[in-house]
Design a protein around this motif. Structure first.
Motif, short mmCIF file in Angstrom:
data_model
loop_
_atom_site.label_atom_id
_atom_site.label_comp_id
_atom_site.label_asym_id
_atom_site.label_seq_id
_atom_site.Cartn_x
_atom_site.Cartn_y
_atom_site.Cartn_z
N ASN A 85 0.83 -1.21 0.00
CA ASN A 85 0.00 0.00 0.00
C ASN A 85 0.86 1.26 0.00
N HIS A 86 0.23 2.38 -0.33
CA HIS A 86 0.93 3.66 -0.24
C HIS A 86 1.26 3.97 1.21
N LYS A 87 2.44 4.54 1.42
CA LYS A 87 2.86 4.99 2.74
C LYS A 87 2.57 6.48 2.84
N VAL A 88 1.81 6.87 3.86
CA VAL A 88 1.25 8.23 3.94
C VAL A 88 1.58 8.85 5.29
N ILE A 89 1.88 10.15 5.27
CA ILE A 89 2.12 10.88 6.52
C ILE A 89 1.33 12.19 6.50
N ILE A 90 0.86 12.60 7.68
CA ILE A 90 0.14 13.86 7.84
C ILE A 90 0.98 14.80 8.70
N LEU A 91 1.16 16.03 8.23
CA LEU A 91 1.78 17.09 9.02
C LEU A 91 0.72 18.12 9.36
N THR A 92 0.99 18.93 10.37
CA THR A 92 0.04 19.97 10.74
C THR A 92 0.75 21.23 11.18
N SER A 93 0.10 22.37 11.00
CA SER A 93 0.58 23.62 11.59
C SER A 93 -0.40 24.08 12.68
N ASP A 94 -1.16 23.12 13.20
CA ASP A 94 -2.15 23.39 14.24
C ASP A 94 -1.77 22.65 15.51
N SER A 95 -1.38 23.38 16.54
CA SER A 95 -0.92 22.74 17.78
C SER A 95 -2.06 22.09 18.58
N GLU A 124 13.18 27.69 7.00
CA GLU A 124 14.16 27.29 5.99
C GLU A 124 14.43 25.79 6.06
N LYS A 125 14.59 25.27 7.28
CA LYS A 125 14.84 23.84 7.46
C LYS A 125 13.62 23.00 7.05
N LEU A 126 12.43 23.59 7.22
CA LEU A 126 11.21 22.87 6.86
C LEU A 126 11.21 22.47 5.39
N LYS A 127 11.71 23.35 4.54
CA LYS A 127 11.71 23.07 3.11
C LYS A 127 12.52 21.82 2.79
N SER A 128 13.68 21.68 3.40
CA SER A 128 14.50 20.50 3.16
C SER A 128 13.88 19.26 3.80
N THR A 129 13.19 19.46 4.95
CA THR A 129 12.50 18.34 5.59
C THR A 129 11.40 17.78 4.68
N LEU A 130 10.67 18.67 4.05
CA LEU A 130 9.61 18.23 3.14
C LEU A 130 10.19 17.45 1.96
N LYS A 131 11.33 17.91 1.45
CA LYS A 131 11.97 17.18 0.35
C LYS A 131 12.39 15.79 0.79
N ASN A 132 12.92 15.67 2.01
CA ASN A 132 13.32 14.36 2.52
C ASN A 132 12.12 13.45 2.72
N LEU A 133 11.02 14.02 3.19
CA LEU A 133 9.81 13.21 3.40
C LEU A 133 9.28 12.66 2.08
N LYS A 134 9.44 13.43 1.01
CA LYS A 134 8.98 12.97 -0.30
C LYS A 134 9.77 11.74 -0.77
N ASN A 135 10.95 11.54 -0.21
CA ASN A 135 11.74 10.35 -0.55
C ASN A 135 11.32 9.13 0.26
N ASN A 136 10.63 9.38 1.38
CA ASN A 136 10.28 8.29 2.29
C ASN A 136 8.80 7.95 2.31
N TYR A 137 7.97 8.89 1.83
CA TYR A 137 6.52 8.67 1.83
C TYR A 137 5.95 8.91 0.44
N ASP A 138 4.91 8.17 0.11
CA ASP A 138 4.27 8.34 -1.21
C ASP A 138 3.40 9.58 -1.24
N PHE A 139 2.78 9.90 -0.10
CA PHE A 139 1.91 11.07 -0.02
C PHE A 139 2.10 11.76 1.33
#
Length: 239
Positions: A37-47, A99-114
């Motif tokens: 199956n697809h591997k999926v992760i959810i991020l949030t900006s809502d604490s 700034e670090k968030l942008k590179s984190t998102l790129k890394n997540l795209k390598n580890n998760y399908d969505f």
């Protein structure tokens, strides 16, 4: 390479968190190849981390998006099979974090399908999420303030990224029907999928209280909502 989908609306209370969870859960249930199956992760900006409550998760946690971005620490919480969530501890985002968030998102795209993002519009980080997104999905109410806000939002962001607009908590009022027609005219000639409205439902409220998603219900009343959301996920996966 994974895809980033931001669930966005500049108005609160339209069902962003709930819809994010439903779309992400369904995506994680679909095979990308036989037996996988697809591997999926959810991020949030809502604490407030409402998605944890909606998914039935009640354990304590001490790490979240801050640690993932700043230190590279694993902070994912498994909320369903193939579905993970990264909580947020606070809303204090420095320029360095962004700034670090942008590179984190790129890394997540390598580890998760969505990667699904439950975005809060009042924070500067919202722009970072939108800019990094492959697709944007907009939940809305069919009322004057919210619909006018949607039309304004469509002028502010890259319209080619908008995959779908989902009218939510529809009660069949005449004014709602009229605003739906206005939105339909607004998206005519674009590739935006204006879905059928999701009706207000006591079943959905009951599932939220039980910490279950719409995909964990066999009730006949769930089928209409399931079909609407399945159509969106189908576009995400097969486009």
């Amino acid at each position: 390479m994974g895809k980033i989908i931001t669930i966005k609306n500049n108005k609160g209370g339209v069902g962003k968190s709930w819809l994010t969870l439903q779309l992400a859960h369904l995506t994680s249930m679909i095979e990308k190849s036989p037996g996988i199956n697809h591997k999926v992760i959810i991020l949030t900006s809502d604490s407030q981390n409402n998605i944890l409550g909606y998914s039935g998760f009640s354990d304590n946690f001490s790490v979240g998006l801050e640690q993932l971005v700043n230190k590279g620490e694993s902070s994912e919480i498994r909320i369903r099979e193939n579905l993970y969530y990264v909580p947020l501890l606070n809303n204090n985002f420095s320029n360095s974090f962004r700034e670090k968030l942008k590179s984190t998102l790129k890394n997540l795209k390598n580890n998760y399908d969505f990667i699904f993002i439950d975005s809060v519009p009042t924070l500067n980080i919202d722009k970072d999420f939108v800019d990094s997104s492959d697709y944007i999905i907009i939940p809305t109410f069919l009322d004057t303030a919210t619909t006018e806000g949607i039309i304004k939002l469509m002028d502010e962001i890259d319209m080619t990224k908008i995959l779908a607009i989902i009218p939510n908590k529809f009660t069949k009022l005449k004014t709602e029907t009229e605003w739906y027609k206005i939105l339909k005219n607004q998206v005519r000639g674009t590739n935006i999928n204006l879905t059928h409205p999701i009706k207000y439902s006591s079943l959905i409220n009951s599932l939220i209280e039980k910490g279950k998603t719409i995909w964990e219900s066999k009730a006949r009343g769930a089928e209409e909502t399931q079909l609407i959301l399945y159509g969106i996920v189908e576009e995400l996966i097969y486009e």
